[in-house]
Design an enzyme around this catalytic site. Structure first.
Site, PDB file in Angstrom:
ATOM      1  N   HIS A 159     -21.093 -64.718  57.734  1.00 58.66           N
ATOM      2  CA  HIS A 159     -20.691 -64.515  59.131  1.00 58.66           C
ATOM      3  C   HIS A 159     -19.273 -63.961  59.251  1.00 58.66           C
ATOM      4  O   HIS A 159     -18.812 -63.665  60.363  1.00 58.66           O
ATOM      5  CB  HIS A 159     -20.871 -65.799  59.953  1.00 58.66           C
ATOM      6  CG  HIS A 159     -19.850 -66.860  59.731  1.00 58.66           C
ATOM      7  ND1 HIS A 159     -20.099 -67.996  58.993  1.00 58.66           N
ATOM      8  CD2 HIS A 159     -18.578 -66.977  60.172  1.00 58.66           C
ATOM      9  CE1 HIS A 159     -19.021 -68.761  58.987  1.00 58.66           C
ATOM     10  NE2 HIS A 159     -18.084 -68.161  59.696  1.00 58.66           N
ATOM     11  N   ASP A 177     -25.793 -68.259  54.558  1.00 56.37           N
ATOM     12  CA  ASP A 177     -24.486 -67.798  55.031  1.00 56.37           C
ATOM     13  C   ASP A 177     -23.518 -67.615  53.861  1.00 56.37           C
ATOM     14  O   ASP A 177     -22.612 -68.423  53.642  1.00 56.37           O
ATOM     15  CB  ASP A 177     -23.931 -68.803  56.046  1.00 56.37           C
ATOM     16  CG  ASP A 177     -22.669 -68.310  56.734  1.00 56.37           C
ATOM     17  OD1 ASP A 177     -22.357 -67.107  56.605  1.00 56.37           O
ATOM     18  OD2 ASP A 177     -22.005 -69.128  57.405  1.00 56.37           O
ATOM     19  N   SER A 236     -13.817 -70.730  57.326  1.00 50.05           N
ATOM     20  CA  SER A 236     -15.102 -70.223  56.845  1.00 50.05           C
ATOM     21  C   SER A 236     -14.978 -69.496  55.517  1.00 50.05           C
ATOM     22  O   SER A 236     -14.024 -68.755  55.282  1.00 50.05           O
ATOM     23  CB  SER A 236     -15.702 -69.262  57.872  1.00 50.05           C
ATOM     24  OG  SER A 236     -16.059 -69.943  59.035  1.00 50.05           O
TER      25      SER A 236
END
Length: 263
Positions: free
Chosen positions: A65, A122, A215
């Protein structure tokens, strides 16, 4: 233009970082210098977007992402302890090609509708344009070879927000200790699917969590890299709402195959 971009990236002065879509340390502490030598800062042009993990001198692993688009120019900083200061230990590398996992649903990047979503797969590999130099401050970490153990103490790190409700990025790399929990602990608080390619980690009492900007950074349990930060609660650190991490043992074959096919 490229010289200007490179100058901005190298100077790291006045970078206006913004949290990536659904990016995800609150309640943590300043990491000991060079204690996380595999931790990578990932930039799109001159903007910090995500964390990453150095797997070998040529490859960095981050979250899918964090992907921009097919023409995005990524670059990374390795060996950094302070995001906004020059350091003798730091190394800058451009990314020659990005490899998001083929089964990650890219439509999620532009979908803010509050409905159940599957954010599985992801992860994204970044091929460096030239190898990183291995030093005391820059070292790769191995992929896991076995399943993580529930109840393990895990260490997450990142330059993500240190406050749960607004984007406040630190200069110093932050670390936080959290527990690896059963996935069932993450199914109740979330609308989105929690699948077997995800890990659930945090503190049920809240207060310790990864957050916006973390992230793609590592989740190390019992000294082994087992996950990368994927998504979690808003605001960060909510009680009874641990965060979600990509379970790397499920993707070890894809990672190794992708690296082998793109030497």
């Amino acid at each position: 233009m490229w010289f200007l971009i490179l100058f901005l990236a190298l100077s790291l002065g006045g970078i206006d970082a913004a949290p990536p879509v659904q990016s995800r340390v609150v309640g943590g502490f300043k990491c000991e210098k060079n204690s996380q030598p595999w931790h990578v800062a990932v930039f799109r042009y001159n903007k910090y977007i995500c964390g990453g993990v150095l797997l070998n001198p040529n490859w960095v692993l981050t979250a899918a992402h964090c992907y921009g688009n097919a023409t995005s120019q990524y670059n990374v900083w390795l060996g950094k302890n302070k995001l906004f200061q020059r350091e003798p230990s730091a190394q800058h590398r451009w990314v020659s090609k990005s490899f998001p996992h083929p089964d990650y649903n890219m439509s999620l990047l532009n979908d803010d509708i509050p409905q159940p979503k599957d954010k599985s797969n992801d992860l994204m590999l970044l091929r460096l344009s030239e190898p990183a130099d291995i030093t005391d401050a820059v070292k790769p970490i191995d992929l896991p070879t076995e399943e993580p153990k529930l109840g393990s103490t895990c260490l997450a790190s990142g330059w993500g927000s240190i406050t749960p409700t607004k984007w406040q990025k630190p200069n110093d790399l932050q670390c936080v200790f959290i527990k690896l929990l059963p996935n069932e602990n993450c199914t109740k608080p979330y609308l989105h699917k929690v699948t077997d390619v995800m890990l659930c980690a945090g503190e049920m009492g809240g207060g310790k969590d990864t957050c916006a900007g973390d992230s793609g950074g590592p989740l190390i349990c019992d000294g082994i890299l087992h996950g990368i930060t994927s998504w979690g609660p808003v605001p960060c650190g909510k009680p009874n709402a641990p965060a979600i991490y990509t379970k790397l043992i499920k993707f070890a074959s894809w990672i190794k195959d992708t690296m082998a096919k793109n030497p």
